[in-house]
Scaffold this motif. Structure first.
Motif, PDB file in Angstrom:
ATOM      1  N   LEU A   1      51.636 -19.737 -43.307  1.00  0.00           N
ATOM      2  CA  LEU A   1      51.089 -18.432 -42.946  1.00  0.00           C
ATOM      3  C   LEU A   1      52.237 -17.464 -42.721  1.00  0.00           C
ATOM      4  CD1 LEU A   1      48.226 -17.634 -40.467  1.00  0.00           C
ATOM      5  CD2 LEU A   1      50.387 -16.398 -40.305  1.00  0.00           C
ATOM      6  N   LEU A   2      52.206 -16.343 -43.424  1.00  0.00           N
ATOM      7  CA  LEU A   2      53.185 -15.278 -43.245  1.00  0.00           C
ATOM      8  C   LEU A   2      52.605 -14.182 -42.364  1.00  0.00           C
ATOM      9  CD1 LEU A   2      55.817 -13.662 -44.130  1.00  0.00           C
ATOM     10  CD2 LEU A   2      54.358 -12.662 -45.914  1.00  0.00           C
ATOM     11  N   THR A   3      53.349 -13.797 -41.335  1.00  0.00           N
ATOM     12  CA  THR A   3      52.948 -12.610 -40.579  1.00  0.00           C
ATOM     13  C   THR A   3      53.589 -11.400 -41.253  1.00  0.00           C
ATOM     14  OG1 THR A   3      54.773 -12.967 -39.013  1.00  0.00           O
ATOM     15  CG2 THR A   3      52.588 -13.764 -38.370  1.00  0.00           C
TER      16      THR A   3
ATOM     17  N   ILE B   1      48.118 -14.924 -45.415  1.00  0.00           N
ATOM     18  CA  ILE B   1      48.886 -13.729 -45.082  1.00  0.00           C
ATOM     19  C   ILE B   1      48.105 -12.880 -44.088  1.00  0.00           C
ATOM     20  CG2 ILE B   1      49.896 -11.569 -45.935  1.00  0.00           C
ATOM     21  CD1 ILE B   1      50.422 -12.954 -48.589  1.00  0.00           C
ATOM     22  N   ALA B   2      48.732 -12.607 -42.949  1.00  0.00           N
ATOM     23  CA  ALA B   2      48.162 -11.719 -41.931  1.00  0.00           C
ATOM     24  C   ALA B   2      48.950 -10.415 -41.929  1.00  0.00           C
ATOM     25  CB  ALA B   2      48.250 -12.367 -40.547  1.00  0.00           C
TER      26      ALA B   2
ATOM     27  N   LYS C   1      42.842 -18.600 -36.397  1.00  0.00           N
ATOM     28  CA  LYS C   1      41.637 -18.615 -37.242  1.00  0.00           C
ATOM     29  C   LYS C   1      41.993 -18.461 -38.719  1.00  0.00           C
ATOM     30  CE  LYS C   1      38.261 -16.865 -33.850  1.00  0.00           C
ATOM     31  NZ  LYS C   1      37.193 -17.839 -34.033  1.00  0.00           N
ATOM     32  N   LEU C   2      42.974 -17.607 -39.013  1.00  0.00           N
ATOM     33  CA  LEU C   2      43.382 -17.418 -40.393  1.00  0.00           C
ATOM     34  C   LEU C   2      44.011 -18.682 -40.964  1.00  0.00           C
ATOM     35  CD1 LEU C   2      43.828 -15.708 -42.913  1.00  0.00           C
ATOM     36  CD2 LEU C   2      45.876 -14.742 -41.821  1.00  0.00           C
ATOM     37  N   MET C   3      44.858 -19.343 -40.200  1.00  0.00           N
ATOM     38  CA  MET C   3      45.462 -20.586 -40.665  1.00  0.00           C
ATOM     39  C   MET C   3      44.400 -21.624 -40.984  1.00  0.00           C
ATOM     40  SD  MET C   3      48.204 -22.349 -41.425  1.00  0.00           S
ATOM     41  CE  MET C   3      49.774 -22.019 -40.617  1.00  0.00           C
TER      42      MET C   3
ATOM     43  N   THR D   1      43.102 -16.914 -48.585  1.00  0.00           N
ATOM     44  CA  THR D   1      44.550 -16.684 -48.597  1.00  0.00           C
ATOM     45  C   THR D   1      44.944 -15.421 -47.838  1.00  0.00           C
ATOM     46  OG1 THR D   1      44.438 -15.388 -50.634  1.00  0.00           O
ATOM     47  CG2 THR D   1      44.803 -17.757 -50.869  1.00  0.00           C
ATOM     48  N   GLY D   2      44.016 -14.480 -47.708  1.00  0.00           N
ATOM     49  CA  GLY D   2      44.380 -13.165 -47.237  1.00  0.00           C
ATOM     50  C   GLY D   2      44.904 -12.356 -48.419  1.00  0.00           C
ATOM     51  N   PRO D   3      45.577 -11.226 -48.167  1.00  0.00           N
ATOM     52  CA  PRO D   3      45.929 -10.721 -46.841  1.00  0.00           C
ATOM     53  C   PRO D   3      44.715 -10.231 -46.062  1.00  0.00           C
ATOM     54  CG  PRO D   3      46.552  -9.139 -48.534  1.00  0.00           C
ATOM     55  CD  PRO D   3      46.096 -10.344 -49.251  1.00  0.00           C
TER      56      PRO D   3
END
Length: 348
Positions: free
Chosen positions: A147-149, A204-205, A260-262, A267-269
Motif C-alpha cells: 500500500l502506497l500512501t 494506493i491511498a 480497510k484499504l489494505m 487497487t485504488g487510488p
C-alpha cells in the motif's frame, strides 16, 4: 536499487507485457511459521506511521517491522513498542534496498511537510522514486501486498472541486513543491506499472490534510503552526489571502481508512480525507477560541503553487471501503492541543 533494476529482469519487456498478470489473491494467513501477519511499515516512526503501528500492534495478530531513517520521524513515537516480541525497529533509508520477509508493506516513507521536503528536494524525490522502486522490488520478491500512501497534492492546484480520483490534476512540474507532488505522481505510476507487468498486489491511498497528536510541532503545516504559535503567545501567521480552503481529517480516522484499504480487493487510488471544508481564517479562529481568545493573527505572503481549494470526494471510500471520517474538527483539535501543551511544557 533492488529487484526492480537488476540483471534478473528480462531483456525483452514484451515477454512480460504479453502475459496476463496473476489475479490478486484474497487476504490470507501469513506465509510464515508464526501464522501472525508480518507487516513492514516504512516511515513508521512518523506522525501517521506511528499511529498505524499502534493499531497494527494493538490488534495482537501481527508482527510489525518499522523501517525509518528518522529524518522527520522519531523513536519517541514508538517507545511503547520497543522491546515487544512482535515489534522490530530498523534504522533504514528506503532509497537503499531492504531484504525482509513480510506479507504486507505499508509504504509511508517520505517527508510530507513543506519545511522538510523543501529542505532537501533531491532527497525527497529520490525517496518517492527510488524508495518506491525498492519497496515494489521487495513486494515482488516475497509476494507481499503493498500500500502506497500518496497524497492529495497529486491534484496540484485543482481546476475541479471537490477532487475525484479520476481527476488528473493541475501540477507545476518545475515548482518548489514539485519534488513532493510529482514524486508521488511517479510513485503511483510505478505502483501500477508493477501491478500490470508483474501482478503485484497494490493499494494506493490519496491522503488529504491530516492532523492529530505527534505532528511535528514546527513542521510548517497549518494546523500545527497555528496551535504552536497560539500556545507560545505568538501571532498566528495566515498565508494570504486566508480564503483558501483545506479539509482536515483526524489521524485515527485516516488509520481506519488505510487498514480497510489494505484489506479490500480494490487497487485504488482512493481518496482518504474529511470532506468538511474550512478556510484558513476559519481554522485560525477555531484555534484562537480553543487556546487563547486574545490570540492574534497576521496575513503573510503565500508560498508558490499553494492550492486554493482542497476537498476530497470520498464517494469511492464510502462505497468500496464502507469508510468515512467520524471525528469532527471541533472534537479533534482539543486532543492535538493537549498533546502540544504536554510536549511544549506549557500549562493552562
Amino acid at each position: 536499487m533492488g529487484d526492480n533494476a537488476n540483471s534478473n529482469e528480462s531483456s525483452s519487456p514484451s515477454l512480460h507485457l504479453a502475459r496476463s498478470p496473476p489475479q490478486p489473491s484474497p487476504i490470507r494467513l501469513s506465509k510464515f511459521a508464526s501464522q501472525k501477519m508480518r507487516i513492514l511499515v516504512t516511515g513508521g516512526a512518523g506522525f501517521i506511521g506511528s499511529h498505524l503501528v499502534d493499531r497494527l500492534m494493538e490488534a495482537g495478530t501481527n508482527e510489525v517491522i518499522v523501517a525509518d531513517n528518522f529524518f522527520s520521524g522519531t523513536k519517541d513515537n514508538l517507545r511503547r513498542w520497543i522491546g515487544h516480541p512482535d515489534f522490530e525497529l530498523l534504522r533504514h533509508d528506503v532509497t537503499e534496498p531492504l531484504l525482509v520477509e513480510v506479507d504486507q508493506i505499508y509504504h509511508l516513507a517520505c517527508p510530507a511537510s513543506p519545511i522538510f521536503y523543501k529542505y532537501n528536494p533531491v532527497k525527497t524525490i529520490k525517496t518517492n522514486v527510488m524508495g518506491t522502486l525498492n519497496m515494489l522490488g521487495l513486494a515482488k520478491r516475497v509476494g507481499a501486498r503493498i500500500l502506497l500512501t500518496s497524497t492529495s497534492e497529486v491534484y496540484g492546484d485543482p481546476l475541479e472541486h471537490p477532487q475525484k480520483e479520476e481527476y488528473w490534476g493541475n501540477v507545476n512540474p518545475i515548482g518548489v513543491r514539485s519534488c513532493y507532488d510529482e514524486g508521488k505522481r511517479v510513485a503511483e505510476t510505478l505502483m501500477f506499472d508493477y501491478h500490470r507487468q508483474h501482478g503485484i498486489e497494490i493499494r494506493i491511498a490519496r491522503i488529504f490534510n491530516t492532523y492529530g497528536p505527534r505532528m511535528n510541532i514546527d513542521d510548517g503545516r497549518v494546523v500545527s503552526n497555528f496551535i504552536a504559535q497560539a500556545l507560545r503567545g505568538e501571532t498566528m501567521t495566515v498565508q494570504a489571502p486566508g480564503s483558501q480552503t483545506r479539509s482536515f481529517c483526524y489521524v485515527s480516522d485516516l488509520v481506519d481508512g488505510l487498514i480497510k484499504l489494505m484489506a479490500c480487493d480494490d487497487t485504488g487510488p482512493i481518496n482518504l480525507g474529511n470532506p468538511g471544508e474550512f478556510t484558513i481564517l476559519e481554522l485560525a479562529e477555531a484555534v484562537r477560541e480553543l487556546v487563547d481568545s486574545s490570540a492574534k493573527w497576521k496575513v503573510v505572503d503565500n508560498t508558490p503553487d499553494d492550492p486554493r481549494k482542497r476537498k476530497p470526494d470520498i464517494t469511492k471510500a464510502k462505497s468500496i471501503l464502507k469508510w468515512e471520517p467520524k471525528v469532527a474538527l471541533r472534537d479533534g483539535l482539543p486532543l492535538m492541543v493537549e498533546d502540544f501543551r504536554s510536549r511544549l511544557g506549557i500549562h493552562k
